[in-house]
Write an enzyme that holds these catalytic residues in place. Sequence first.
Site, PDB file in Angstrom:
ATOM      1  N   ASN A  36      47.932  38.421  38.164  1.00  0.00           N
ATOM      2  CA  ASN A  36      46.548  37.914  38.635  1.00  0.00           C
ATOM      3  C   ASN A  36      46.287  36.664  38.409  1.00  0.00           C
ATOM      4  O   ASN A  36      45.745  36.064  37.465  1.00  0.00           O
ATOM      5  CB  ASN A  36      45.370  38.771  37.586  1.00  0.00           C
ATOM      6  CG  ASN A  36      44.087  38.357  38.279  1.00  0.00           C
ATOM      7  OD1 ASN A  36      43.923  37.666  39.136  1.00  0.00           O
ATOM      8  ND2 ASN A  36      43.181  39.095  37.429  1.00  0.00           N
ATOM      9  N   TYR A  50      42.455  37.900  44.848  1.00  0.00           N
ATOM     10  CA  TYR A  50      42.262  38.803  43.670  1.00  0.00           C
ATOM     11  C   TYR A  50      42.282  40.225  44.443  1.00  0.00           C
ATOM     12  O   TYR A  50      43.011  41.158  44.007  1.00  0.00           O
ATOM     13  CB  TYR A  50      41.346  38.509  42.809  1.00  0.00           C
ATOM     14  CG  TYR A  50      41.197  39.771  41.909  1.00  0.00           C
ATOM     15  CD1 TYR A  50      40.240  40.991  42.085  1.00  0.00           C
ATOM     16  CD2 TYR A  50      42.005  40.128  40.855  1.00  0.00           C
ATOM     17  CE1 TYR A  50      40.339  42.120  41.305  1.00  0.00           C
ATOM     18  CE2 TYR A  50      42.182  41.219  40.101  1.00  0.00           C
ATOM     19  CZ  TYR A  50      40.670  42.136  40.336  1.00  0.00           C
ATOM     20  OH  TYR A  50      41.046  43.145  39.312  1.00  0.00           O
ATOM     21  N   LYS A  93      43.608  33.036  29.215  1.00  0.00           N
ATOM     22  CA  LYS A  93      42.817  33.795  30.251  1.00  0.00           C
ATOM     23  C   LYS A  93      43.298  35.179  30.629  1.00  0.00           C
ATOM     24  O   LYS A  93      42.295  35.992  30.555  1.00  0.00           O
ATOM     25  CB  LYS A  93      42.858  32.562  31.575  1.00  0.00           C
ATOM     26  CG  LYS A  93      41.843  32.985  32.611  1.00  0.00           C
ATOM     27  CD  LYS A  93      42.770  33.801  33.676  1.00  0.00           C
ATOM     28  CE  LYS A  93      41.674  34.349  34.975  1.00  0.00           C
ATOM     29  NZ  LYS A  93      42.518  35.262  35.620  1.00  0.00           N
ATOM     30  N   ASP A 133      39.556  30.356  34.978  1.00  0.00           N
ATOM     31  CA  ASP A 133      40.555  30.490  36.216  1.00  0.00           C
ATOM     32  C   ASP A 133      40.097  29.141  37.060  1.00  0.00           C
ATOM     33  O   ASP A 133      39.883  28.218  36.643  1.00  0.00           O
ATOM     34  CB  ASP A 133      40.027  31.675  37.242  1.00  0.00           C
ATOM     35  CG  ASP A 133      38.788  31.494  37.576  1.00  0.00           C
ATOM     36  OD1 ASP A 133      38.407  32.061  38.699  1.00  0.00           O
ATOM     37  OD2 ASP A 133      37.966  30.955  36.759  1.00  0.00           O
ATOM     38  N   ASP A 158      30.649  35.129  33.009  1.00  0.00           N
ATOM     39  CA  ASP A 158      31.854  34.989  33.735  1.00  0.00           C
ATOM     40  C   ASP A 158      31.688  35.556  35.067  1.00  0.00           C
ATOM     41  O   ASP A 158      32.125  35.163  36.327  1.00  0.00           O
ATOM     42  CB  ASP A 158      33.091  35.343  32.961  1.00  0.00           C
ATOM     43  CG  ASP A 158      34.439  35.169  33.675  1.00  0.00           C
ATOM     44  OD1 ASP A 158      34.737  36.097  34.578  1.00  0.00           O
ATOM     45  OD2 ASP A 158      35.248  34.171  33.408  1.00  0.00           O
ATOM     46  N   TRP A 189      31.891  34.271  38.809  1.00  0.00           N
ATOM     47  CA  TRP A 189      33.083  34.443  39.800  1.00  0.00           C
ATOM     48  C   TRP A 189      32.735  35.242  40.929  1.00  0.00           C
ATOM     49  O   TRP A 189      32.985  34.824  41.851  1.00  0.00           O
ATOM     50  CB  TRP A 189      34.082  35.613  38.758  1.00  0.00           C
ATOM     51  CG  TRP A 189      35.232  35.564  39.718  1.00  0.00           C
ATOM     52  CD1 TRP A 189      36.152  34.461  39.624  1.00  0.00           C
ATOM     53  CD2 TRP A 189      35.698  36.420  40.363  1.00  0.00           C
ATOM     54  NE1 TRP A 189      37.216  34.948  40.358  1.00  0.00           N
ATOM     55  CE2 TRP A 189      37.151  36.129  41.018  1.00  0.00           C
ATOM     56  CE3 TRP A 189      35.222  37.782  40.846  1.00  0.00           C
ATOM     57  CZ2 TRP A 189      37.756  36.840  41.907  1.00  0.00           C
ATOM     58  CZ3 TRP A 189      35.803  38.634  41.739  1.00  0.00           C
ATOM     59  CH2 TRP A 189      37.036  38.099  42.340  1.00  0.00           C
ATOM     60  N   GLN A 191      32.714  34.092  45.112  1.00  0.00           N
ATOM     61  CA  GLN A 191      33.529  34.849  46.262  1.00  0.00           C
ATOM     62  C   GLN A 191      32.778  34.497  47.658  1.00  0.00           C
ATOM     63  O   GLN A 191      33.295  34.856  48.652  1.00  0.00           O
ATOM     64  CB  GLN A 191      33.540  36.554  46.061  1.00  0.00           C
ATOM     65  CG  GLN A 191      34.381  36.618  44.762  1.00  0.00           C
ATOM     66  CD  GLN A 191      35.557  36.301  45.094  1.00  0.00           C
ATOM     67  OE1 GLN A 191      36.267  36.853  45.792  1.00  0.00           O
ATOM     68  NE2 GLN A 191      36.248  35.383  44.120  1.00  0.00           N
TER      69      GLN A 191
HETATM   70  N1  LIG Z   1      36.881  34.183  35.439  1.00  0.00           N
HETATM   71  C1  LIG Z   1      37.343  35.050  36.195  1.00  0.00           C
HETATM   72  N2  LIG Z   1      38.619  34.889  37.030  1.00  0.00           N
HETATM   73  C2  LIG Z   1      39.029  36.100  37.614  1.00  0.00           C
HETATM   74  C3  LIG Z   1      38.101  37.229  37.830  1.00  0.00           C
HETATM   75  C4  LIG Z   1      38.811  38.054  38.831  1.00  0.00           C
HETATM   76  C5  LIG Z   1      38.465  39.380  39.196  1.00  0.00           C
HETATM   77  N3  LIG Z   1      38.061  40.296  38.326  1.00  0.00           N
HETATM   78  C6  LIG Z   1      36.827  41.111  38.539  1.00  0.00           C
HETATM   79  C7  LIG Z   1      37.201  41.721  40.037  1.00  0.00           C
HETATM   80  C8  LIG Z   1      36.789  43.167  39.692  1.00  0.00           C
HETATM   81  C9  LIG Z   1      36.347  43.394  38.293  1.00  0.00           C
HETATM   82  O1  LIG Z   1      34.929  43.520  38.346  1.00  0.00           O
HETATM   83  C10 LIG Z   1      36.851  42.271  37.526  1.00  0.00           C
HETATM   84  O2  LIG Z   1      35.840  41.919  36.661  1.00  0.00           O
HETATM   85  C11 LIG Z   1      39.825  37.273  39.349  1.00  0.00           C
HETATM   86  N4  LIG Z   1      39.892  36.206  38.587  1.00  0.00           N
HETATM   87  C12 LIG Z   1      40.613  34.869  38.974  1.00  0.00           C
HETATM   88  O3  LIG Z   1      40.075  34.336  40.010  1.00  0.00           O
HETATM   89  C13 LIG Z   1      41.026  33.541  40.767  1.00  0.00           C
HETATM   90  C14 LIG Z   1      41.154  34.563  42.208  1.00  0.00           C
HETATM   91  O4  LIG Z   1      40.076  34.135  43.018  1.00  0.00           O
HETATM   92  P1  LIG Z   1      40.107  34.365  44.858  1.00  0.00           P
HETATM   93  O5  LIG Z   1      41.129  33.417  44.957  1.00  0.00           O
HETATM   94  O6  LIG Z   1      38.726  33.990  45.040  1.00  0.00           O
HETATM   95  O7  LIG Z   1      40.478  35.850  44.736  1.00  0.00           O
HETATM   96  C15 LIG Z   1      42.458  33.779  40.108  1.00  0.00           C
HETATM   97  O8  LIG Z   1      42.594  32.551  39.115  1.00  0.00           O
HETATM   98  C16 LIG Z   1      42.136  35.276  39.258  1.00  0.00           C
HETATM   99  O9  LIG Z   1      42.930  35.163  38.107  1.00  0.00           O
HETATM  100  C17 LIG Z   1      36.965  37.304  36.907  1.00  0.00           C
HETATM  101  O10 LIG Z   1      36.420  38.460  36.897  1.00  0.00           O
HETATM  102  N5  LIG Z   1      36.690  36.181  36.287  1.00  0.00           N
END
Ligand SMILES: Nc1nc2c(c(CN[C@H]3C=C[C@H](O)[C@@H]3O)cn2[C@@H]2O[C@H](COP(=O)(O)O)[C@@H](O)[C@H]2O)c(=O)[nH]1
Length: 347
Positions: A94, A118, A224, A256, A323, A327, A331
């Site tokens: 991830n 992601y 992370k 992230d 967070d 996040w 999107q």
């Molecule tokens: N701080 C934080 N970073 C997170 C997430 C997630 C997905 N999690 C959720 C999804 C479903 C569940 O509900 C999980 O909770 C991915 N990432 C990070 O983001 C980046 C990818 O972004 P993009 O390029 O736009 O896809 C990459 O560094 C990835 O490692 C989070 O939740 N928090």
Amino acid sequence: MVDIATSYDADDEDLYSLPAYDPAGIFSSTRVVLELGEHVWINQNQVESLAQRWLQEEQEAENRSNEALWDARYHFHDGSERTVNWLLLLDALNFCFWAEKDQPRWTIDYQGETLNGYWAEAAALKRAVEEGLPLWDAEYLSTISNETIAQIFRGTQTIPLLEQRGNNAREVGRILLERFDGQFTRALEQANHNAVELALLLANTFPSFHDVASYRQHEIRFFKRAQICAADLHHAFGGKEWGNLADLDKLTAFADYKLPQVLRHYNVLEYCPPLAEQVDNQELITAGSEEEIEIRAATIWACELLRRRLSSQGHMVNAAEIDQKLWLLGQHSTDMRPYHRTRTIYY
Ligand SMILES: Nc1nc2c(c(CN[C@H]3C=C[C@H](O)[C@@H]3O)cn2[C@@H]2O[C@H](COP(=O)(O)O)[C@@H](O)[C@H]2O)c(=O)[nH]1
């Protein structure tokens, strides 16, 4: 009037007071970066106004559940130990889904949708299981080839850092076999079903999860993917069974590349002009550089200050929930300035 962000100074001791419970040493180590940093600042006034805006929204909206839905469309789930191993692999891979400057992103087609980032990673790993690859099997992972990894992530463009993803997948298989009888659930038991203990166990047992940096002779801990793995387990199982973890509220935000983008969009994070120019021009920020470390440390502390502000107004929320909210805002970030680009396996 533009607020001038105040850099960290002596009377910020209480503002950046350390929480009583910080066994992973993430708050204490990252606070040093805030004290010494010269490239990135947190604007306390903007923390305040973002908190006010969210409090206002909360009052207006019906009491939405803080629990974002764990999207079953893109995540494999059979409720068994296989799901727990699949989630470990998901978070071992991830990281880093963005393309070179002005290049199109890697995408996959799944169930008639074109996905990127992601969501594409999760869906590709689900698609592979549906196509018969036993991605939940430690033995299989320990010898998986880079060709198979390429097949799993097939789509338009090539997924970035493909080799590193192969290394991480094999590492997951090997260490699960060596230390946990092939089952990540054993690690959960060893961590007493405690989120912080699990994150520490991951960071100290699986090298690809050991997300620390060196900043002016200090070890800075981010962990992370180790922390988000605990949060994802919780989400995937709706807080029950293997998702029933203690001390989730003791996790920090997950540093992230999207959270700093969103926090900067709200002017909570401010970059010195040279760094701002580099980021806005989508130039690479070197992994382990002071700039990268300051962006990540400020992200963690901005979320902590936001959490304290919201809690002081009676809105009890934890770092993982803040967070998730930030996040998800990221999107839909077309109107935001670019996120910083650091080629790394850690986020
Ligand atoms: N701080 C934080 N970073 C997170 C997430 C997630 C997905 N999690 C959720 C999804 C479903 C569940 O509900 C999980 O909770 C991915 N990432 C990070 O983001 C980046 C990818 O972004 P993009 O390029 O736009 O896809 C990459 O560094 C990835 O490692 C989070 O939740 N928090």
